[in-house]
Scaffold this active site. Sequence first.
Site, PDB file in Angstrom:
ATOM      1  N   SER A  27       8.173  -1.714   0.982  1.00 29.70           N
ATOM      2  CA  SER A  27       7.445  -2.756   0.039  1.00 29.70           C
ATOM      3  C   SER A  27       8.492  -3.228  -1.020  1.00 29.70           C
ATOM      4  O   SER A  27       8.356  -4.092  -1.858  1.00 29.70           O
ATOM      5  CB  SER A  27       6.547  -1.779  -0.771  1.00 29.70           C
ATOM      6  OG  SER A  27       7.109  -0.565  -1.289  1.00 29.70           O
ATOM      7  N   VAL A  37       4.035  -7.461  -6.878  1.00 28.10           N
ATOM      8  CA  VAL A  37       4.391  -7.041  -7.989  1.00 28.10           C
ATOM      9  C   VAL A  37       3.729  -7.693  -8.979  1.00 28.10           C
ATOM     10  O   VAL A  37       3.058  -6.971  -9.770  1.00 28.10           O
ATOM     11  CB  VAL A  37       5.992  -7.241  -8.573  1.00 28.10           C
ATOM     12  CG1 VAL A  37       6.174  -6.948  -9.917  1.00 28.10           C
ATOM     13  CG2 VAL A  37       6.964  -6.453  -7.685  1.00 28.10           C
ATOM     14  N   CYS A  48      14.650  -2.100  -9.055  1.00 28.04           N
ATOM     15  CA  CYS A  48      14.248  -0.986  -8.763  1.00 28.04           C
ATOM     16  C   CYS A  48      14.736   0.516  -8.595  1.00 28.04           C
ATOM     17  O   CYS A  48      14.597   1.456  -9.146  1.00 28.04           O
ATOM     18  CB  CYS A  48      13.070  -1.218  -7.865  1.00 28.04           C
ATOM     19  SG  CYS A  48      13.745  -1.530  -6.040  1.00 28.04           S
ATOM     20  N   ARG A  75      17.244   1.146   4.303  1.00 26.80           N
ATOM     21  CA  ARG A  75      15.870   0.757   4.393  1.00 26.80           C
ATOM     22  C   ARG A  75      15.042   1.812   5.441  1.00 26.80           C
ATOM     23  O   ARG A  75      15.600   2.061   6.465  1.00 26.80           O
ATOM     24  CB  ARG A  75      15.476  -0.590   4.837  1.00 26.80           C
ATOM     25  CG  ARG A  75      14.160  -0.983   4.803  1.00 26.80           C
ATOM     26  CD  ARG A  75      13.743  -1.238   3.470  1.00 26.80           C
ATOM     27  NE  ARG A  75      14.200  -2.444   2.868  1.00 26.80           N
ATOM     28  CZ  ARG A  75      13.872  -3.018   1.456  1.00 26.80           C
ATOM     29  NH1 ARG A  75      13.455  -2.080   0.674  1.00 26.80           N
ATOM     30  NH2 ARG A  75      14.913  -3.979   1.120  1.00 26.80           N
ATOM     31  N   GLY A 114       1.804 -12.134  -5.740  1.00 17.81           N
ATOM     32  CA  GLY A 114       2.743 -11.416  -5.305  1.00 17.81           C
ATOM     33  C   GLY A 114       2.386  -9.807  -5.314  1.00 17.81           C
ATOM     34  O   GLY A 114       1.535  -9.505  -6.229  1.00 17.81           O
ATOM     35  N   ARG A 157       0.218 -23.789  -4.076  1.00 18.01           N
ATOM     36  CA  ARG A 157      -0.531 -23.259  -2.946  1.00 18.01           C
ATOM     37  C   ARG A 157      -1.588 -22.181  -3.491  1.00 18.01           C
ATOM     38  O   ARG A 157      -2.694 -22.124  -2.565  1.00 18.01           O
ATOM     39  CB  ARG A 157       0.366 -22.629  -1.865  1.00 18.01           C
ATOM     40  CG  ARG A 157       1.180 -23.471  -1.154  1.00 18.01           C
ATOM     41  CD  ARG A 157       2.147 -22.723  -0.085  1.00 18.01           C
ATOM     42  NE  ARG A 157       2.694 -21.804  -0.231  1.00 18.01           N
ATOM     43  CZ  ARG A 157       4.003 -21.628  -1.016  1.00 18.01           C
ATOM     44  NH1 ARG A 157       4.403 -22.738  -1.255  1.00 18.01           N
ATOM     45  NH2 ARG A 157       4.355 -20.426  -1.127  1.00 18.01           N
ATOM     46  N   HIS A 192      10.642   4.661  -3.346  1.00 22.05           N
ATOM     47  CA  HIS A 192      11.931   4.983  -3.094  1.00 22.05           C
ATOM     48  C   HIS A 192      12.437   6.228  -3.235  1.00 22.05           C
ATOM     49  O   HIS A 192      12.026   6.951  -4.114  1.00 22.05           O
ATOM     50  CB  HIS A 192      12.883   3.814  -3.703  1.00 22.05           C
ATOM     51  CG  HIS A 192      12.839   2.454  -3.408  1.00 22.05           C
ATOM     52  ND1 HIS A 192      12.180   2.266  -2.338  1.00 22.05           N
ATOM     53  CD2 HIS A 192      13.203   1.237  -3.914  1.00 22.05           C
ATOM     54  CE1 HIS A 192      12.338   0.587  -2.390  1.00 22.05           C
ATOM     55  NE2 HIS A 192      13.162   0.249  -3.257  1.00 22.05           N
TER      56      HIS A 192
END
Length: 345
Positions: free
Chosen positions: A163, A15, A133, A240, A13, A40, A247
């Site tokens: 993101s 992160v 975050c 967003r 992923g 997977r 951010h």
Amino acid sequence: MRKFNVAVVGATGAVGEELFRVLEEYEFPINKLIPLASSRSAGSKIEYAGKEVTVLELTETVFEENDVEIAFFSAGGSISEKFAKFAVEAGAVVIDNTSHFRMDPKVPLVVPEVNPEDIKLWKETGIIANPNCSTIQMVQSLKPLDELYGIKRVDVSTYQAVSGAGKKGMEELVLQMQAFFAFNLEDAEKSAFPHQIALNVIPQIDVAQDNGFTKEEMKMVKETQKIMHRNIQVAATCVRVPVLRSHSESITVTFNENVDVDLDAVRNALNNFENVKVIDDLENKKYPMPLIATDTDFTYVGRIKKDIYASNIIHYFNVADQVRVGAATNAVRIGLKWIEMENDI
């Protein structure tokens, strides 16, 4: 320094990928690296320190089979809920980057620059939680100000990059912008966000709560109070925006009533705080922006100004790379601080 067997859950992923970069940059003392993901992704490769490492399937027994001592989790709350206990039972300390354990009163919620002493509480559950975050970068700037004057209230509006919704969020913005330039935006996919994100801002992150705030906004309220160890009044509006990464936050801080703010003292307190940098020169158009913060490990503060009407209120702008400062880097800093404190815990 002795080296550790380190697992990363959610290795493929956004992160997880950043964690590998940060672990390498910070020269984390790794004896054996164990990337973990779903069936997977098992068998795929990640690159670490110039070598390819095979991703293993996340199972209930993989932590014990690989003698894992430190496990970073960044694969979603349901995965942490199911598998963190198996890492703890195998003898590992879990550093969890999801929201699942954050408000558990038995689990420390840590920003190492702000409340490193809470790491010592990890043994009760074997877990240390990584905050949201947006909370991380905010409390990094609030802590020195609270020490300077004593904070009564915080009002914050966030400008959160796509993101924050992972790879899918970034891909959706890029694809929608491509569709816009191809004059086909109406047909572009809209699945990561409730509305079109290209050329738009969305004043909702996460689900609505009964009080009119969203779940993301209430995370900032409750997590800030837990990290700061007192019930500072916090009100958040989370938005967003069509920015790929990092951010931003517009923050208003109300200090105790008898305070007459000295802005030079404020700037000095912020600039002297660990991993915070002040960029505050409006006349020369110098201030924090996502382009400055992206791919760095600092929280940048600027546009610092005293309120026009009240001497105990200030306003400022706060920017940080939420994939690093708000996730991967904070987790790695927790791990390094845990190692540093290991003999005392």
